[in-house]
Enzyme design. Structure first.
Site, PDB file in Angstrom:
ATOM      1  N   LYS A  83       0.835  -1.292  -0.127  1.00 21.91           N
ATOM      2  CA  LYS A  83       0.081   0.000  -0.059  1.00 21.91           C
ATOM      3  C   LYS A  83       0.935   1.033  -0.102  1.00 21.91           C
ATOM      4  CE  LYS A  83      -4.306   0.881   2.629  1.00 21.91           C
ATOM      5  NZ  LYS A  83      -4.777   0.895   3.916  1.00 21.91           N
TER       6      LYS A  83
HETATM    7  C1  E4P Z   1      -8.128   1.782   4.238  1.00 23.13           C
HETATM    8  O1  E4P Z   1      -7.485   1.189   3.564  1.00 23.13           O
HETATM    9  C2  E4P Z   1      -8.135   2.618   5.332  1.00 23.13           C
HETATM   10  O2  E4P Z   1      -7.203   1.698   6.198  1.00 23.13           O
HETATM   11  C3  E4P Z   1      -9.108   2.913   6.287  1.00 23.13           C
HETATM   12  O3  E4P Z   1     -10.258   2.312   5.524  1.00 23.13           O
HETATM   13  C4  E4P Z   1      -9.118   4.214   6.786  1.00 23.13           C
HETATM   14  O4  E4P Z   1     -10.509   4.193   7.525  1.00 23.13           O
HETATM   15  P1  E4P Z   1     -10.811   5.633   8.523  1.00 23.13           P
HETATM   16  O5  E4P Z   1     -10.961   6.793   7.834  1.00 23.13           O
HETATM   17  O6  E4P Z   1     -11.868   4.903   9.381  1.00 23.13           O
HETATM   18  O7  E4P Z   1      -9.319   5.645   9.583  1.00 23.13           O
END
Ligand code: E4P
Length: 218
Positions: A83
């Site tokens: 990522k």
């Molecule tokens: C996605 O890959 C992220 O880890 C995640 O969905 C972020 O979510 P949040 O805005 O609730 O932290």
């Protein structure tokens, strides 16, 4: 629609795998910090129980560092998906890693323009954050509609739309209506999707009536 689980908690992932609701997992540095675990160890453990891609995020901010971290992370297990953030260095890293056959999830996407760049960089997944857009008074789901529409215009874009920052079941249901390929869900939202008070009440009544018959199936 594929369901990824947005957590680094192994026990939660394991129970949702048993339920048959897990096609992959996403983590981020905040989720790893919350787990209190060593990143490489917890990613290896998650990869071993997850049937699909497991996103592990780089934390370097320049190209060489991101690439080195991405190459380290991908050797943890065959189903690691590296990522990277949607920055210039992140897109460049995405291009290099995807050309080497590594799956890449481009994260922190907040505009359709950014999503087009990620597709051109060969991202496996683009992660638009719906909840965080809603938080600042913009319509997160409108962004999903735009990206799904744009990607559908170009069959050479193979990037899948992975809806992230999902806060409640309506985000998931609307994303499914829009044709998003993947949703990454906190475990609590998967459990919210499951529950309905009329299901509980109906089951209670069926069981009470059944008891009155004095029968047992086996
Ligand atoms: C996605 O890959 C992220 O880890 C995640 O969905 C972020 O979510 P949040 O805005 O609730 O932290």
């Amino acid at each position: 629609m594929k369901f990824f689980v947005d957590t680094a908690e192994v026990a939660d992932i394991r129970s949702l795998v048993e339920l048959g609701m897990v096609d992959g997992v996403t983590t981020n540095p905040s989720l790893i910090a919350k787990s209190g675990r060593n990143m490489a160890e917890v990613i290896a453990e998650i990869c071993a129980i997850t049937p699909g891609p497991v996103s592990a995020e780089v934390t370097a901010t320049e190209y060489e560092g991101m690439l080195a971290e991405g190459r380290f992370l991908r050797q943890i297990a065959a189903n690691v998906c590296v990522k990277v953030p949607l920055t210039e260095a992140g897109l460049r890293t995405c291009k290099t890693l995807s050309s080497e056959g590594t799956q890449v999830n481009v994260t922190l996407c907040f505009s359709a323009g950014q999503a087009i760049l990620a597709a051109k960089a060969g991202a496996t997944f683009i992660s638009p954050f719906v909840g965080r857009l809603d938080d600042i008074g913009q319509d997160g789901l409108e962004l999903i509609a735009e990206i799904v529409e744009i990607y559908a215009n170009y069959p050479d874009f193979t990037t899948e739309v992975l809806v992230a920052s999902i806060r409640h079941p309506i985000h998931l249901i609307q994303s499914a209506k829009l044709g998003a390929h993947v949703a990454t869900l906190p475990p609590a939202v998967i459990r919210q999707l499951l529950k309905h008070p009329l299901t509980d009440r109906g089951l209670e009544a069926f069981l009470a009536d059944w008891k009155k018959t004095g029968q047992s199936i086996l």
